[in-house]
Motif scaffolding. Structure first.
Motif, PDB file in Angstrom:
ATOM      1  N   PRO A   1       0.804  -1.233   0.043  1.00 35.51           N
ATOM      2  CA  PRO A   1       0.112   0.155   0.197  1.00 35.51           C
ATOM      3  C   PRO A   1       0.860   1.265  -0.014  1.00 35.51           C
ATOM      4  CG  PRO A   1       0.133  -1.024   2.131  1.00 35.51           C
ATOM      5  CD  PRO A   1       0.725  -2.080   1.162  1.00 35.51           C
ATOM      6  N   VAL A   2       0.286   2.199  -0.431  1.00 37.63           N
ATOM      7  CA  VAL A   2       1.012   3.596  -0.657  1.00 37.63           C
ATOM      8  C   VAL A   2       0.311   4.348   0.480  1.00 37.63           C
ATOM      9  CG1 VAL A   2       1.375   5.746  -1.833  1.00 37.63           C
ATOM     10  CG2 VAL A   2       1.188   3.554  -3.119  1.00 37.63           C
ATOM     11  N   ILE A   3       1.224   4.874   1.388  1.00 33.75           N
ATOM     12  CA  ILE A   3       0.652   5.594   2.550  1.00 33.75           C
ATOM     13  C   ILE A   3       1.317   6.985   2.976  1.00 33.75           C
ATOM     14  CG2 ILE A   3       0.301   5.521   5.270  1.00 33.75           C
ATOM     15  CD1 ILE A   3       0.044   2.479   5.038  1.00 33.75           C
ATOM     16  N   ALA A   4       0.833   7.959   3.172  1.00 37.57           N
ATOM     17  CA  ALA A   4       1.462   9.275   3.334  1.00 37.57           C
ATOM     18  C   ALA A   4       0.486   9.747   4.711  1.00 37.57           C
ATOM     19  CB  ALA A   4       1.684  10.347   2.490  1.00 37.57           C
TER      20      ALA A   4
ATOM     21  N   THR B   1       5.470   6.022   2.493  1.00 36.55           N
ATOM     22  CA  THR B   1       6.128   4.431   1.887  1.00 36.55           C
ATOM     23  C   THR B   1       6.605   4.515   0.310  1.00 36.55           C
ATOM     24  OG1 THR B   1       3.852   3.838   0.907  1.00 36.55           O
ATOM     25  CG2 THR B   1       4.651   3.253   3.256  1.00 36.55           C
ATOM     26  N   ARG B   2       6.114   5.638  -0.598  1.00 38.06           N
ATOM     27  CA  ARG B   2       6.659   6.083  -1.978  1.00 38.06           C
ATOM     28  C   ARG B   2       7.182   7.071  -1.994  1.00 38.06           C
ATOM     29  NH1 ARG B   2       3.937   2.304  -5.516  1.00 38.06           N
ATOM     30  NH2 ARG B   2       3.871   0.337  -4.468  1.00 38.06           N
ATOM     31  N   PRO B   3       8.423   7.531  -2.857  1.00 37.91           N
ATOM     32  CA  PRO B   3       8.761   6.427  -3.580  1.00 37.91           C
ATOM     33  C   PRO B   3       9.713   5.531  -2.729  1.00 37.91           C
ATOM     34  CG  PRO B   3      10.031   8.425  -3.808  1.00 37.91           C
ATOM     35  CD  PRO B   3       8.746   8.846  -3.028  1.00 37.91           C
ATOM     36  N   GLN B   4      10.087   6.026  -1.572  1.00 30.06           N
ATOM     37  CA  GLN B   4      10.895   4.958  -0.876  1.00 30.06           C
ATOM     38  C   GLN B   4      10.374   5.384   0.722  1.00 30.06           C
ATOM     39  OE1 GLN B   4      14.511   8.097  -0.898  1.00 30.06           O
ATOM     40  NE2 GLN B   4      14.913   6.583   0.668  1.00 30.06           N
ATOM     41  N   LEU B   5      10.469   4.484   1.617  1.00 31.89           N
ATOM     42  CA  LEU B   5      10.086   4.524   2.982  1.00 31.89           C
ATOM     43  C   LEU B   5      10.799   5.956   3.617  1.00 31.89           C
ATOM     44  CD1 LEU B   5       8.351   3.545   5.286  1.00 31.89           C
ATOM     45  CD2 LEU B   5      10.535   2.075   6.145  1.00 31.89           C
ATOM     46  N   ALA B   6      10.109   7.047   4.170  1.00 30.57           N
ATOM     47  CA  ALA B   6      10.572   8.034   4.669  1.00 30.57           C
ATOM     48  C   ALA B   6       9.989   8.486   5.787  1.00 30.57           C
ATOM     49  CB  ALA B   6      10.520   8.958   3.608  1.00 30.57           C
TER      50      ALA B   6
ATOM     51  N   SER C   1      16.965 -15.685  -8.510  1.00 35.81           N
ATOM     52  CA  SER C   1      17.990 -14.745  -8.720  1.00 35.81           C
ATOM     53  C   SER C   1      18.258 -13.786  -7.558  1.00 35.81           C
ATOM     54  CB  SER C   1      17.806 -13.843  -9.966  1.00 35.81           C
ATOM     55  OG  SER C   1      16.430 -13.002  -9.786  1.00 35.81           O
ATOM     56  N   PRO C   2      19.268 -13.268  -7.242  1.00 35.24           N
ATOM     57  CA  PRO C   2      19.613 -12.402  -6.083  1.00 35.24           C
ATOM     58  C   PRO C   2      18.571 -11.035  -6.297  1.00 35.24           C
ATOM     59  CG  PRO C   2      21.655 -13.111  -7.279  1.00 35.24           C
ATOM     60  CD  PRO C   2      20.500 -13.364  -8.062  1.00 35.24           C
ATOM     61  N   ALA C   3      18.241 -11.085  -4.805  1.00 33.55           N
ATOM     62  CA  ALA C   3      17.217  -9.744  -4.789  1.00 33.55           C
ATOM     63  C   ALA C   3      17.950  -8.516  -4.953  1.00 33.55           C
ATOM     64  CB  ALA C   3      16.547  -9.940  -3.398  1.00 33.55           C
ATOM     65  N   PRO C   4      17.298  -7.559  -5.507  1.00 37.59           N
ATOM     66  CA  PRO C   4      17.923  -6.322  -5.515  1.00 37.59           C
ATOM     67  C   PRO C   4      18.370  -5.972  -4.304  1.00 37.59           C
ATOM     68  CG  PRO C   4      15.589  -6.033  -6.169  1.00 37.59           C
ATOM     69  CD  PRO C   4      15.928  -7.646  -5.701  1.00 37.59           C
ATOM     70  N   ALA C   5      19.270  -4.973  -4.031  1.00 42.89           N
ATOM     71  CA  ALA C   5      19.696  -4.308  -2.986  1.00 42.89           C
ATOM     72  C   ALA C   5      18.415  -3.441  -2.299  1.00 42.89           C
ATOM     73  CB  ALA C   5      20.900  -3.329  -3.006  1.00 42.89           C
ATOM     74  N   ALA C   6      18.324  -3.412  -0.976  1.00 44.43           N
ATOM     75  CA  ALA C   6      17.081  -2.780  -0.473  1.00 44.43           C
ATOM     76  C   ALA C   6      17.436  -1.226  -0.478  1.00 44.43           C
ATOM     77  CB  ALA C   6      16.755  -3.317   1.173  1.00 44.43           C
ATOM     78  N   VAL C   7      16.364  -0.370  -0.702  1.00 43.76           N
ATOM     79  CA  VAL C   7      16.508   0.989  -0.701  1.00 43.76           C
ATOM     80  C   VAL C   7      16.763   1.289   0.813  1.00 43.76           C
ATOM     81  CG1 VAL C   7      15.770   3.370  -1.316  1.00 43.76           C
ATOM     82  CG2 VAL C   7      15.422   1.230  -2.874  1.00 43.76           C
ATOM     83  N   ARG C   8      17.498   2.210   1.259  1.00 42.06           N
ATOM     84  CA  ARG C   8      17.466   2.416   2.618  1.00 42.06           C
ATOM     85  C   ARG C   8      16.394   3.551   2.873  1.00 42.06           C
ATOM     86  NH1 ARG C   8      21.160   5.763   4.447  1.00 42.06           N
ATOM     87  NH2 ARG C   8      21.996   6.362   2.456  1.00 42.06           N
ATOM     88  N   PRO C   9      15.944   3.472   4.025  1.00 45.23           N
ATOM     89  CA  PRO C   9      14.675   4.471   4.534  1.00 45.23           C
ATOM     90  C   PRO C   9      15.535   5.742   4.494  1.00 45.23           C
ATOM     91  CG  PRO C   9      14.569   2.341   5.811  1.00 45.23           C
ATOM     92  CD  PRO C   9      15.931   2.377   5.305  1.00 45.23           C
ATOM     93  N   LYS C  10      14.526   6.663   4.324  1.00 50.26           N
ATOM     94  CA  LYS C  10      15.043   8.252   4.355  1.00 50.26           C
ATOM     95  C   LYS C  10      14.642   8.715   5.787  1.00 50.26           C
ATOM     96  CE  LYS C  10      14.756  12.763   2.216  1.00 50.26           C
ATOM     97  NZ  LYS C  10      13.931  13.542   1.048  1.00 50.26           N
TER      98      LYS C  10
END
Length: 815
Positions: free
Chosen positions: A244-247, A283-288, A359-368
């Motif tokens: 889900p997209v949450i702000a 939660t979008r575009p990255q967890l912040a 296949s290897p999972a892509p590197a997780a995006v660090r929360p902001k």
């Protein structure tokens, strides 16, 4: 299963129906449904689970052929709904809906594949209202049942429809027991994706009813606290699936929050208020997550060690008689009953074919993460140890300050400035920079404790050191740097005026000379300064910063107590345990030049350690010193005999001790005295004894394990013993040859001297006098050369000859 126990239903409306193929018609107009006094009870338990006194549905218009329907209003007035969450995870309202098991699809239907999705009807509900509804929630899934009560529930939904893009206004509010209100308003869109834009206002919501949910994880209970918040929320559930997209944006305040220890039923932790200002989360575009400010006022924590004094000191398990409240709070988590069937079905499932490697999972995006600043004010943290008598109580009060600029994006590190007071007198400061959210986490902090009074810790000293504390202050200066989980810490710990008081005679006290250890470490200003670095990796499971600090301090204190001279040597010019004695030439009391550097080191140590005193005990070697003293007595007798002979001829010659005697005169007098003592023809049954070997000094500390292994493998000990035997045999052979040659050529001067010396008398008084003279020489050197006060130097002498016979040396004893 449920029973309908009461209720009245009224239905009205106009129907139009035509089943003629050319004009099929099935319509409803002016439809109404009125329900009064509805009661539905659980068949197993009896009490009504649903009570709806008034339910009205009006303005119903429907066209079944066109798949179109409109409802003017749906209203609920008053009523009660009882919701119960069972221990097995089920919910009573769902259990009351006994749906029959659907029949298995036919083979033909299965072969036909999934049916095309049906067309959604064009439906509209113009108004849905709920007023005065009460919802009672009982949760039996927690160790202590949770009771939640929502009263005066009001709901309003306008123009509810499944049409794409339709915006549906919604509003809801209720009163929370025992206090607090919640209000939510905004809009919801159901298609093409579920979205919501809401504003919520929570005012003074009591947290106490939620305590059972905390208690299942920790041994603590919530005693008070309220939440007030104003937020806006945007949420969307993508039609194609996914997270889900949450702000969220708003402010949150928690006031007067308190926890009590579930075992001791005493205050554990809490705060006056916690405020999150301008909280934003997405939660979008990255967890912040971002906050302008986190403000905490009057935080407190109470650490209590409790238990019977005869139990092991470090028992921390909550089942034990003693525990530390904050460390015993956490409980182990057990699988819930609801998970058991799933786990059982997993274990019983047949093995499946191996899946191809993913296949290897892509590197997780660090929360902001962005936090403008954290403000703490009025902190009060106390420690109490009730497992010792008298109890130990200490506290850090007036704790507060700021941490500004926390960010996962900004390369600059956050500034830390925190301060407090220990027991109201010892200031504490934590300053520096840190970056806990960056790609490479980093900490660069300085921790200072100034003038912390140690008297409250006196019970520990009395129990484990055997002495109460008379006074003392603690100063801590620690600089800690952590970069990429690599720790580098510089630690300087200072004990100022640390002084032991009266003895406690504690049965658990160490037998080590702790007073001596303190005196060894205390400098001229009354300070004990311990300076040591600590380095290591936080990823090393064997590395513990606190354990390293305690190990260094423990080793230092142990060395001070067990090897005091070695410790002094390491601090004041070198040397080890050999500083504990002064060697002398047998028969003499003169200080040896080779031994003076050891005394110089001791002078430096005593000068810089004014609390130290020194015991000085002279000793002798009964064999080697007696041998040398006999020769000294013979030399004195020869000198006096020569002086008497010369004095008879010349009364004006110098006194005996100033008389210059030539070797020829000495040899002639020895021969004369020998002939007088041993007439010609005297037989000597045994050869003249050699000078005895001086008793060895005290052995050094035993070699380490590595050296012992090397000696064992290389047979070093056997080779040393063999070499010693060969040397002794050679000396015996040389002595026999010398005696044979002397017998043939007549007695040499050394032989006559030795035979005469054997006739001299040396008793215990002579040996004790020699030992005393040696001790006085050492004391004089310390006083006259080292300027050490005589009140710190104590001559001692044992009355037991066996204890005095420890070699030609002076033993020193630090006190």
């Amino acid at each position: 299963m449920a029973d309908l126990t009461d209720g009245q239903l009224t239905v009205s409306g106009q129907y139009e129906a035509s089943f003629i193929q050319q004009r099929l018609t099935l319509k409803l107009a002016g439809g109404e449904v009125h329900l009064r006094g509805l009661k539905i009870s659980e068949r197993a338990n009896g009490p009504a689970a649903v009570e709806l006194p008034v339910v009205d549905v009006t303005g119903m218009e429907a066209d079944a052929i066109a798949l179109k329907a409109t409802v003017g209003s749906v209203s609920f007035a008053g009523g009660r709904i009882g919701v119960r969450h069972e221990k097995d995870g089920s919910i009573n309202l769902l259990n009351m809906l006994h749906a029959p098991t659907p029949a298995a699809p036919s083979a033909a239907a299965a072969a036909a594949g999934p049916a095309a999705p049906a067309k959604l009807p064009d439906a509209l509900v113009k108004l849905v209202t709920v007023e005065g509804l009460t919802i009672e929630v009982t949760d039996l899934g927690t160790p202590q049942p949770a009771q939640l009560l929502l009263s005066n529930l009001a709901v309003e939904v306008k123009n509810a429809t499944l049409a794409d893009g339709a915006v549906i206004p919604v509003a809801a509010s209720f009163t929370w027991a025992p206090q607090g209100t919640v209000a939510v308003s905004g809009s919801v869109t159901l298609r093409p994706e579920l979205t919501a834009d809401l504003k919520s206002e929570v005012t003074g919501l009591a947290i106490l009813p939620l305590s059972p949910y905390l208690e299942q994880f920790v041994n603590a209970r919530i005693t008070q606290g309220t939440v007030t918040t104003t937020n806006t929320v945007h949420a969307a559930l993508p039609a194609g699936g996914g997270l889900p997209v949450i702000a969220l944006a708003g402010d949150v305040t928690v006031e007067k929050f308190g926890l009590v220890d579930g075992l001791l039923n005493e205050d554990l932790a809490g705060f006056g208020s916690l405020t999150l200002k301008n909280l934003k989360a997405a939660t979008r575009p990255q967890l912040a997550v971002s906050l302008d400010e986190v403000a905490i006022t009057a935080p407190y924590a109470r650490i209590i060690i409790n238990g019977e004094k005869d139990k092991p000191y470090l028992v921390l398990l909550k089942e034990a008689d003693k525990h530390i409240n904050l460390l015993a709070v956490a409980k182990p988590l057990a699988p819930t009953v609801a998970l058991a069937p799933a786990l059982a079905s997993t274990e019983a499932a047949p093995p499946q074919a191996a899946l191809p490697a993913a296949s290897p999972a892509p590197a997780a995006v660090r929360p902001k993460v962005e936090v403008g600043r954290v403000v703490i004010a009025g902190g009060d943290f106390s420690f109490e140890d009730r497992a010792i008598e008298p109890h130990v109580r200490m506290a850090i009060t007036q704790f507060g300050g700021t941490v500004a600029g926390l960010s996962s994006e900004n390369l600059a590190r956050a500034d830390v400035d925190l301060h407090g007071m220990v027991d109201g007198t010892g200031p504490v400061a934590i300053t520096g920079k840190l970056d806990p959210f960056g790609a490479v986490r980093a900490i660069d902090l300085k921790v200072d404790f100034k003038n912390v009074d140690l008297l409250p810790a006196s019970p520990y000293a009395g129990k484990f050191a055997g002495f109460e504390l008379a006074r003392g202050q603690l100063v801590v200066d620690v600089k800690v740097t952590i970069v990429d989980r690599k720790l580098d810490a510089a630690n300087v710990i200072t004990l100022n005026q640390f002084t032991f008081g009266a003895a406690t005679n504690s049965p658990e006290a160490t037998s080590l000379p702790v007073r001596l250890g303190v005196a060894l470490l205390k400098d001229t200003d009354g300070r004990i300064i311990i300076d040591f670095p600590v380095q290591g990796s936080l990823d090393d499971p064997n590395f513990r910063y606190g354990k390293m600090v305690m190990r260094v301090m423990g080793n230092l204190l142990l060395k001070a107590a067990t090897s005091p001279f070695s410790l002094l040597g390491s601090m004041f010019g070198g040397g080890g345990d050999e500083l504990a004695f002064q060697d002398f030439v047998p028969g003499e009391s003169r200080l040896q030049p080779a031994e003076l550097p050891k005394l110089d080191t001791l002078i430096k140590a005593l000068t810089n350690r004014p609390a130290l005193s020194l015991g000085i005990e002279g000793s002798y070697d009964a064999t080697a010193d007696a041998y040398a003293l006999k020769r000294w007595k013979l030399a004195a007798a020869v000198r006096r005999k020569i002086w008497e002979t010369q004095h008879a001829a010349n009364p004006n010659i110098a006194p005996p001790d100033q008389l210059v005697i030539s070797p020829e005169e000495n040899a002639a007098m020895v021969k004369q005295l020998f002939n007088e003592k041993f007439p010609p023809g005297t037989k000597f049954g045994a050869p003249l004894a050699e000078a005895p070997v001086v008793a060895a000094p005290p052995p050094p500390p035993p070699p380490g394990l590595f050296k012992r292994v090397v000696k064992l493998v290389t047979f070093a000990e056997q080779r040393e013993k063999s070499a010693a035997k060969k040397a002794e045999a050679q000396r015996a052979s040389d002595r026999e040859q010398a005696l044979t040659a002397a017998a043939e050529a007549g007695l040499p001067l050394e032989e006559m001297t030795g035979r005469l010396a054997e006739t001299m008398t040396v008793d215990d008084n002579d040996l004790r006098a020699l030992a005393s003279a040696r001790a006085q020489r050492v004391r004089d050197q310390l006083i006259n050369v080292g300027h050490i006060g005589a009140d710190r130097l104590f001559l001692s002498q044992s009355t037991d000859p066996a204890k005095q016979n420890k070699g030609p040396r002076v033993f020193l004893n630090l006190q």
